[in-house]
Enzyme design. Structure first.
Site, short mmCIF file in Angstrom:
data_model
loop_
_atom_site.label_atom_id
_atom_site.label_comp_id
_atom_site.label_asym_id
_atom_site.label_seq_id
_atom_site.Cartn_x
_atom_site.Cartn_y
_atom_site.Cartn_z
N HIS A 112 51.02 -12.25 34.53
CA HIS A 112 51.59 -13.49 35.02
C HIS A 112 50.55 -14.58 34.87
O HIS A 112 49.43 -14.51 35.46
CB HIS A 112 52.08 -13.08 36.26
CG HIS A 112 53.14 -14.57 36.72
ND1 HIS A 112 52.48 -15.54 37.48
CD2 HIS A 112 54.34 -14.51 36.47
CE1 HIS A 112 53.78 -16.36 37.43
NE2 HIS A 112 54.65 -15.80 37.15
N GLU A 120 57.76 -16.28 29.83
CA GLU A 120 57.58 -17.47 30.69
C GLU A 120 56.84 -18.52 30.45
O GLU A 120 55.77 -18.37 30.19
CB GLU A 120 57.04 -16.93 32.16
CG GLU A 120 57.84 -15.67 32.69
CD GLU A 120 57.51 -15.61 34.27
OE1 GLU A 120 58.33 -15.61 35.07
OE2 GLU A 120 56.53 -15.61 34.55
O1 LIG Z 1 57.71 -14.60 38.53
C1 LIG Z 1 58.77 -15.32 38.18
C2 LIG Z 1 58.39 -16.44 37.56
O2 LIG Z 1 57.15 -16.94 37.48
C3 LIG Z 1 59.28 -17.69 37.77
O3 LIG Z 1 59.13 -18.36 39.16
P1 LIG Z 1 60.22 -19.47 39.24
O4 LIG Z 1 61.56 -19.31 38.85
O5 LIG Z 1 60.00 -19.81 40.88
O6 LIG Z 1 59.53 -20.61 38.60
#
Ligand SMILES: O=C[C@H](O)COP(=O)(O)O
Length: 257
Positions: free
Chosen positions: A99, A171
């Site tokens: 991540h 992401e």
């Molecule tokens: O782990 C999830 C992602 O990093 C997205 O997080 P978010 O939807 O709070 O931006």
């Protein structure tokens, strides 16, 4: 088509709120047609202390539970770390690797991501492999960055001949923690190229490409079949929002049926 919907709780909740959220989501999963009918595969990643109670709370549902991190070794003198072997023993199915927050805040680089991916696969866990470019730019640049990250993340597992199905969470780093997700057309273009890369490798059969980064209710309906699902953060904190996303799965299934 089955949609994969993952939620990482990151470190947002305390212990009791984690349990309450899991209990609410388990109740939704027991009755929701998207989950009961197999249109949605749901996985949830609480913090480490939340794993055993979460596994209990979801035991009579199809919801899978996983961890947000693991160490690259399986046993030994590694104070504070948690191994893939222990996660598997607990009953975890997924584990998140790479991540952007772990890269940025904890200095995890490509070598660490590859070692952790290999550890996940070696222990029978499905890595939720987070890929994404740092800054907003062209789809071509985003695809190139993601394919390089994918290749590098799988390198150690390939060397050990342990590659298997993964969940790719595309992401874009600039869309994490933002007000809005990336543009759906942009998401579709990048996820499509990642899908092509996965399809070209039989050893990755069964892999999924889902989108994360400020995803919430409404996005899945817009994306349609352009992604295999969503990786949710803040916008799944309200269980009712997650239920609305499952409603979208049912509506999409109706459309493609
Ligand atoms: O782990 C999830 C992602 O990093 C997205 O997080 P978010 O939807 O709070 O931006």
């Amino acid at each position: 088509m089955t949609r994969t919907i993952g939620v990482s709780l990151k470190m947002y909740f305390g212990h009791q709120r984690t349990l309450d959220w899991c209990a609410d989501v388990a109740e939704i999963a027991r009755r929701h047609p998207a989950v009961r009918g197999g249109g949605a595969e749901l996985f949830v990643l609480p913090s480490f202390p939340g794993l055993p109670p979460a596994l209990d709370l979801f035991r009579d549902t199809p919801v899978e539970v996983g961890a947000q991190d693991l160490f690259w070794e399986d046993h030994g003198a590694y104070t504070g770390e948690v191994s893939g072997a222990e996660l598997r023993e607990l009953g975890c199915r997924h584990v998140e690797v790479g991540h952007a927050e772990r890269r940025r805040l904890f200095g995890e680089d490509d070598r660490v991501v590859a070692a952790k991916t290999a550890a996940a696969l070696r222990n029978g866990l499905i890595p939720v492999l987070c890929l994404g470019e740092e800054r907003a730019g062209s789809t071509t640049d985003a695809v190139r960055t993601c394919l390089e990250q994918l290749d590098s993340a799988l390198a150690a597992a390939r060397a050990a001949d342990r590659v298997g199905a993964v969940v790719i969470a595309y992401e874009p780093q600039w869309a994490i923690g933002a007000a809005e997700p990336a543009d759906p057309e942009f998401i579709g273009a990048v996820c499509g190229e990642l899908r092509n890369a996965l399809d070209a490798e039989p050893v990755l059969a069964g892999s999924r490409v889902i989108y994360g980064g400020s995803a919430g209710p409404g996005l899945l309906s817009t994306l349609g079949d352009a992604a295999d699902g969503l990786f949710l953060g803040r916008f799944a904190h309200d269980p009712a929002a997650l239920e609305r996303i499952l409603d979208e799965v049912v509506a999409l299934d109706g459309v493609s049926a």
